[in-house]
Design a protein around this motif. Structure first.
Motif, PDB file in Angstrom:
ATOM      1  N   ILE A  51       0.851  -1.180   0.000  1.00  0.00           N
ATOM      2  CA  ILE A  51       0.000   0.000   0.000  1.00  0.00           C
ATOM      3  C   ILE A  51       0.894   1.239   0.000  1.00  0.00           C
ATOM      4  CG2 ILE A  51      -0.170   0.018   2.536  1.00  0.00           C
ATOM      5  CD1 ILE A  51      -3.134   0.904   2.135  1.00  0.00           C
ATOM      6  N   SER A  52       0.486   2.235  -0.762  1.00  0.00           N
ATOM      7  CA  SER A  52       1.263   3.467  -0.856  1.00  0.00           C
ATOM      8  C   SER A  52       1.199   4.256   0.453  1.00  0.00           C
ATOM      9  CB  SER A  52       0.743   4.315  -2.013  1.00  0.00           C
ATOM     10  OG  SER A  52      -0.613   4.679  -1.777  1.00  0.00           O
ATOM     11  N   TRP A  53       2.012   5.296   0.558  1.00  0.00           N
ATOM     12  CA  TRP A  53       2.087   6.048   1.808  1.00  0.00           C
ATOM     13  C   TRP A  53       0.752   6.669   2.188  1.00  0.00           C
ATOM     14  CZ3 TRP A  53       0.802  11.173   1.785  1.00  0.00           C
ATOM     15  CH2 TRP A  53       0.754  11.801   0.535  1.00  0.00           C
ATOM     16  N   SER A  54      -0.038   7.045   1.188  1.00  0.00           N
ATOM     17  CA  SER A  54      -1.323   7.695   1.463  1.00  0.00           C
ATOM     18  C   SER A  54      -2.453   6.701   1.625  1.00  0.00           C
ATOM     19  CB  SER A  54      -1.671   8.642   0.318  1.00  0.00           C
ATOM     20  OG  SER A  54      -1.920   7.894  -0.862  1.00  0.00           O
ATOM     21  N   GLY A  55      -2.214   5.462   1.192  1.00  0.00           N
ATOM     22  CA  GLY A  55      -3.294   4.481   1.164  1.00  0.00           C
ATOM     23  C   GLY A  55      -4.098   4.530  -0.113  1.00  0.00           C
ATOM     24  N   GLY A  56      -3.744   5.415  -1.016  1.00  0.00           N
ATOM     25  CA  GLY A  56      -4.522   5.580  -2.230  1.00  0.00           C
ATOM     26  C   GLY A  56      -4.303   4.511  -3.269  1.00  0.00           C
ATOM     27  N   SER A  57      -3.186   3.794  -3.172  1.00  0.00           N
ATOM     28  CA  SER A  57      -2.883   2.728  -4.131  1.00  0.00           C
ATOM     29  C   SER A  57      -2.556   1.446  -3.384  1.00  0.00           C
ATOM     30  CB  SER A  57      -1.698   3.115  -5.010  1.00  0.00           C
ATOM     31  OG  SER A  57      -1.984   4.262  -5.774  1.00  0.00           O
ATOM     32  N   THR A  58      -3.116   0.352  -3.869  1.00  0.00           N
ATOM     33  CA  THR A  58      -2.849  -0.956  -3.279  1.00  0.00           C
ATOM     34  C   THR A  58      -2.466  -1.948  -4.363  1.00  0.00           C
ATOM     35  OG1 THR A  58      -5.197  -1.529  -3.387  1.00  0.00           O
ATOM     36  CG2 THR A  58      -4.393  -0.606  -1.315  1.00  0.00           C
ATOM     37  N   TYR A  59      -1.732  -2.957  -3.974  1.00  0.00           N
ATOM     38  CA  TYR A  59      -1.186  -3.935  -4.903  1.00  0.00           C
ATOM     39  C   TYR A  59      -1.274  -5.314  -4.252  1.00  0.00           C
ATOM     40  CZ  TYR A  59       0.866   0.511  -6.250  1.00  0.00           C
ATOM     41  OH  TYR A  59       1.039   1.827  -6.575  1.00  0.00           O
ATOM     42  N   TYR A  60      -1.594  -6.328  -5.063  1.00  0.00           N
ATOM     43  CA  TYR A  60      -1.792  -7.673  -4.521  1.00  0.00           C
ATOM     44  C   TYR A  60      -1.140  -8.725  -5.402  1.00  0.00           C
ATOM     45  CZ  TYR A  60      -5.378  -5.439  -1.676  1.00  0.00           C
ATOM     46  OH  TYR A  60      -6.047  -4.619  -0.793  1.00  0.00           O
ATOM     47  N   ALA A  61      -0.701  -9.794  -4.763  1.00  0.00           N
ATOM     48  CA  ALA A  61      -0.302 -10.983  -5.504  1.00  0.00           C
ATOM     49  C   ALA A  61      -1.559 -11.629  -6.081  1.00  0.00           C
ATOM     50  CB  ALA A  61       0.417 -11.958  -4.580  1.00  0.00           C
ATOM     51  N   ASP A  62      -1.423 -12.256  -7.225  1.00  0.00           N
ATOM     52  CA  ASP A  62      -2.584 -12.895  -7.861  1.00  0.00           C
ATOM     53  C   ASP A  62      -3.214 -13.940  -6.951  1.00  0.00           C
ATOM     54  OD1 ASP A  62      -1.213 -12.904 -11.251  1.00  0.00           O
ATOM     55  OD2 ASP A  62      -2.287 -11.357 -10.125  1.00  0.00           O
ATOM     56  N   SER A  63      -2.399 -14.591  -6.147  1.00  0.00           N
ATOM     57  CA  SER A  63      -2.891 -15.684  -5.302  1.00  0.00           C
ATOM     58  C   SER A  63      -3.825 -15.219  -4.194  1.00  0.00           C
ATOM     59  CB  SER A  63      -1.718 -16.447  -4.695  1.00  0.00           C
ATOM     60  OG  SER A  63      -0.908 -15.572  -3.922  1.00  0.00           O
TER      61      SER A  63
END
Length: 123
Positions: A51-63
């Motif tokens: 998650i970015s510093w602001s919480g505005g962007s998130t990223y996940y593993a496909d699993s």
């Protein structure tokens, strides 16, 4: 310097839920991104979410996409990992990490690490 302490791990049945927390101290929390990784016995430590510093962007593993949610509460200096629909293959030690220098997906980019919390999912 950043210090990280994870909590919330435990034993849960398949299909259940857990919420992990990672409390940070040291540098101002809202100035750096955070990530979660996990390591199962005999396997490499792998990316789970970030998650970015602001919480505005998130990223996940496909699993874990669609089952796990990463969030952060900057006033509380805490990042969370909500884990739903857990599977036995999610069993691992989960680590939070802070301040990636480049790609959020790459373990080596993170400067600071917590001690880990065990998550065990029984079938």
């Amino acid at each position: 310097q950043v210090q990280l302490v994870e909590s919330g791990g435990g034993l849960v049945q398949a299909g259940g839920s857990l919420r992990l927390s990672c409390a940070a101290s040291g540098r101002t929390f809202s100035t750096y991104a955070m990530g979660w990784f996990r390591q199962a016995p005999g396997k490499e430590r792998e990316f789970v979410a970030a998650i970015s510093w602001s919480g505005g962007s998130t990223y996940y593993a496909d699993s874990v996409k669609g089952r796990f949610t990463i969030s952060r509460d900057n006033p509380k200096n805490t990042v969370y990992l909500q884990m739903n629909s857990l599977k036995p293959e999610d069993t691992a030690v989960y680590y939070c990490a802070a301040d990636p220098r480049s790609s959020y997906y790459v373990r080596a980019n993170y400067i600071y690490w917590g001690q880990g919390t065990q998550v065990t999912v029984s079938s």
